[in-house]
Design an enzyme around this catalytic site. Structure first.
Site, PDB file in Angstrom:
ATOM      1  N   ASP A 338       3.198   4.182  -7.814  1.00 48.09           N
ATOM      2  CA  ASP A 338       2.220   4.089  -8.766  1.00 48.09           C
ATOM      3  C   ASP A 338       2.683   3.737 -10.258  1.00 48.09           C
ATOM      4  OD1 ASP A 338      -0.472   4.441  -9.709  1.00 48.09           O
ATOM      5  OD2 ASP A 338       0.114   6.557 -10.210  1.00 48.09           O
ATOM      6  N   ASP A 528       1.852  10.154  -9.267  1.00 45.34           N
ATOM      7  CA  ASP A 528       1.745  11.169 -10.073  1.00 45.34           C
ATOM      8  C   ASP A 528       0.663  12.246  -9.458  1.00 45.34           C
ATOM      9  OD1 ASP A 528      -0.861  10.164 -10.287  1.00 45.34           O
ATOM     10  OD2 ASP A 528      -0.665   9.730 -12.526  1.00 45.34           O
ATOM     11  N   ASP A 532      -3.545   9.912  -6.007  1.00 47.47           N
ATOM     12  CA  ASP A 532      -2.969   9.092  -4.874  1.00 47.47           C
ATOM     13  C   ASP A 532      -2.468  10.051  -3.654  1.00 47.47           C
ATOM     14  OD1 ASP A 532      -1.738   7.795  -7.522  1.00 47.47           O
ATOM     15  OD2 ASP A 532      -0.537   9.549  -7.016  1.00 47.47           O
TER      16      ASP A 532
END
Ligand code: ADP
Ligand code: MG
Length: 643
Positions: A338, A528, A532
């Protein structure tokens, strides 16, 4: 070590040593028949000593047999030593149990040592809380706290459970959890995380999570449970010893019984070898087989290697949820990351503002701030920082966070949109594209476009080096998956020399991971934990960083980088490689020595090399020596510096 086992070792060693000397000298001096002395005096002493040394092993063996675990190292040792007694090799029998005990003591020592490396983590545990009841303070254990209880935390005290400050402001030392050495300032309405330490002022905190759900408890649980999932090598060892041990026992009986029987049959005419020494000879082979075969060094050192490794990882601020993940990490070849908060700092700063005709900059910022009021996305934090408008929460009648796009609120009964281009497109708003490089936040209120804010985030200092190292360590493909726009993503990806995909929704990211896996790639995803979760779960190994307080991150990832640094993942990867090599070394080394010893003991008897009692001693030293070398090899990881 317990007093009784110390006594066992000391007294046992002394008697064995005396017996050893007597056993050999009596044979030499020949005053009386050495055979009689051995039998009448030494043997009874040896038997007594034997039981003194082994009574606890017998108890343990019976317990194991009750649990249907028949072929273990304890039963092996017992069978071997009783057999040794039968052929009057009693000094050897005592030596075997003695060394077995020494091996066990050594093992305990090693386990204690490696537990020590987990201790830094275990010391995080807060042991009390000051509960406020009718303005009176009462010291309770953190487990007794309920949600919405109010607690008082004084300077120097640990935050007992996760909560929100309702009075006061202070500075926290979060280094024990995050590794971040700079103290963190917190004010009213800020969340405080259990396990961190209050260093300046008294604060009143409202409990938002029970002790069992609080960050520190979860971290501790994770570390303590991490040993439960077995690695491939550990499973191999368990399976192996389940097959191997019975085979060795069978072979031992075979060699002890069959050759002397056959030889006996063929030399019926009473040739040179007396039948007593013939039997003694081969039973000796059987015994040394049992002693050599004891899989102690394997059973002990391979799990120990991984146990030590988990401790070492936690020293470097990485929590690995299970030894399996540590092992599995070695076989991954694709790294998906990410962007925000993972590669970049997640601290956005406002770069420029563009307003639509007739709109005031300040109004634009105020609307953006109202829209972001309930959001905790890193973008929202930057926006909320710049405007200090007082918001009446009653004016906000609905709030919706649209993953990967932005936020949609109803403010004073009109729709307020704050987010990226696709959010405005979805809502049919005409807007003017902001060409600046950075993350662009568009704002629209009551179907009218107000303007856009360009904010930028910087790459973490260690990201570039870490990604290069990760590539060298086996991640052949590295790809950044981001919900941000192409332009911004390209700037960052090019700088870091990695691939990228932009404009993704969280579900797109998860789909990409699925596709990669379909291509037979083994994927590690680093995120994080904010939106996600799916990717964390779908990847072969999910790593989360930042946001240590978030349940999603803790629950859905396999590895947690508490200090938010990609360079910590580099360390974990290095540790996992070293650990695997150590485990393999231990397996191969033990097997080579053991098989070598077995062959030697067969050769000895079949070629009449006359090494009889030497073989038994060899066997003892081979077993203890190999175990000690393997354990030392595992433990050496503790003092190795990982850069
Ligand atoms: P990343 O992949 O960089 O972690 P996210 O999936 O969290 O990004 O978000 C993707 C995009 O959605 C952001 O770049 C931003 O344009 C928009 N966005 C998400 N949340 C917000 C928010 N609270 N305010 C404004 N924009 C947002
Ligand atoms: Mg994100």
């Amino acid at each position: 070590m317990k007093l009784i086992s110390k006594l066992q070792l000391i007294i046992g060693s002394i008697i064995t040593l005396i017996l050893l000397i007597l056993h050999f000298t009596i044979g030499e001096i020949n005053i009386v028949s050495s055979y009689d002395v051995n039998l009448i005096i030494l043997l009874p002493i040896a038997i007594l000593t034997y039981f003194f040394l082994t009574y606890d092993l017998f108890i343990e063996a019976i317990e194991k047999i009750k649990e249907k675990d028949v072929f273990n190292e304890i039963t092996l040792t017992i069978i071997a030593t009783i057999a040794a007694f039968c052929i009057l090799e009693f000094v050897e029998a005592l030596a075997v149990v003695l060394f077995f005990k020494i091996g066990e003591t050594f093992e305990d020592f090693a386990k204690d040592k490696s537990k020590n490396s987990l201790k830094a983590i275990l010391e995080l545990k807060p042991d009390y809380a000051n509960l406020l009841l009718d303005n009176k303070e009462k010291r309770v254990s953190p487990e007794e706290l309920k949600i919405n209880d109010v607690i008082l935390i004084k300077p120097g005290e640990k935050i007992p459970v996760d909560g929100i400050i309702i009075e006061g402001s202070t500075t926290l030392n979060t280094s024990s959890i995050t590794g971040e050495s700079l103290p963190k300032d917190v004010n009213i309405n800020d969340e405080v995380i259990s396990g961190t330490i209050n260093i300046s002022n008294v604060i009143k905190v409202r409990v938002i999570k029970l002790s069992k759900d609080s960050t520190v408890t979860k971290i501790l649980d994770m570390v303590t449970n991490s040993m439960q999932n077995k690695t491939k090598q550990e499973k191999f060892i368990t399976k192996f010893s389940r097959i191997y041990t019975p085979i060795v026992i069978a072979l031992a009986f075979f060699f002890a019984l069959v050759p002397p029987l056959i030889i006996g049959l063929f030399s019926i005419n009473g040739e040179s070898i007396s039948s007593y020494s013939l039997w003694q000879n081969w039973i000796n082979v059987g015994c040394s087989f049992l002693v050599i075969s004891c899989p102690c060094s394997l059973v002990l050192s391979v799990p120990l290697t991984y146990f030590v490794a988990i401790g070492v990882c936690s020293k470097y601020k990485a929590i690995v949820k299970g030894t399996v993940y540590l092992e599995y990490l070695n076989s991954l070849n694709t790294l998906a990351l990410d962007k925000t908060g993972t590669i970049t700092k997640g601290n956005f700063e406002i770069q420029s503002i563009e307003v639509n005709k007739g709109i005031d900059k300040k109004d634009l910022l105020n609307y953006a701030c109202i829209g972001e009021h309930y959001s905790s996305h890193p973008i929202s934090l930057a926006i909320k920082e710049i405007s200090n408008i007082n918001i009446n929460e009653n004016d906000i009648s609905s709030y919706e966070s649209i993953n990967g796009k932005g936020v949609k609120t109803v403010y004073k009964n009109k729709v307020l949109l704050v987010g990226n281009e696709s959010l405005l497109k979805d809502n049919n708003i005409n807007y003017k594209v902001n060409e600046n490089i950075g993350t662009i936040v568009y704002v629209a209120y009551d179907n009218k476009y107000l303007g856009s804010i360009c904010i930028a985030d910087s790459i973490k200092e260690d990201s570039k080096i870490a990604l290069n190292e990760l590539r060298k360590l086996g991640f052949k493909e590295i790809i950044m998956l981001t919900g941000d726009n192409f332009k911004n993503a390209a700037v960052i990806a090019n700088d870091l020399n990695i691939n990228y995909k932009a404009n993704l929704l969280p579900t797109d990211k998860a789909n990409i991971i699925d596709e990669l896996k379909k291509d037979n790639k083994k994927v590690c995803f680093v995120g994080d934990g904010i939106n996600d979760t799916v990717s964390l779960v779908k990847s072969d190994i999910g790593v989360s960083m930042g946001n240590i307080g978030s349940d999603a991150a803790i629950e859905n990832s396999d590895i947690i980088l508490m200090d938010d640094k990609l360079s910590t993942l580099v360390k974990v990867k290095k540790i996992s490689k070293i650990t695997k090599n150590k485990a393999i070394f231990n397996i191969v080394f033990s097997l080579i020595i053991k098989i070598g010893m077995m062959i030697l003991s067969i050769l000895n008897s079949s070629l009449s090399l006359n090494l009889n009692s030497a073989i038994m001693w060899f066997a003892i030293f081979a077993d203890v020596g190999v175990t000690i070398i393997c354990v030392l090899n595992s433990m050496s990881l503790m003092i190795k510096k990982i850069n």
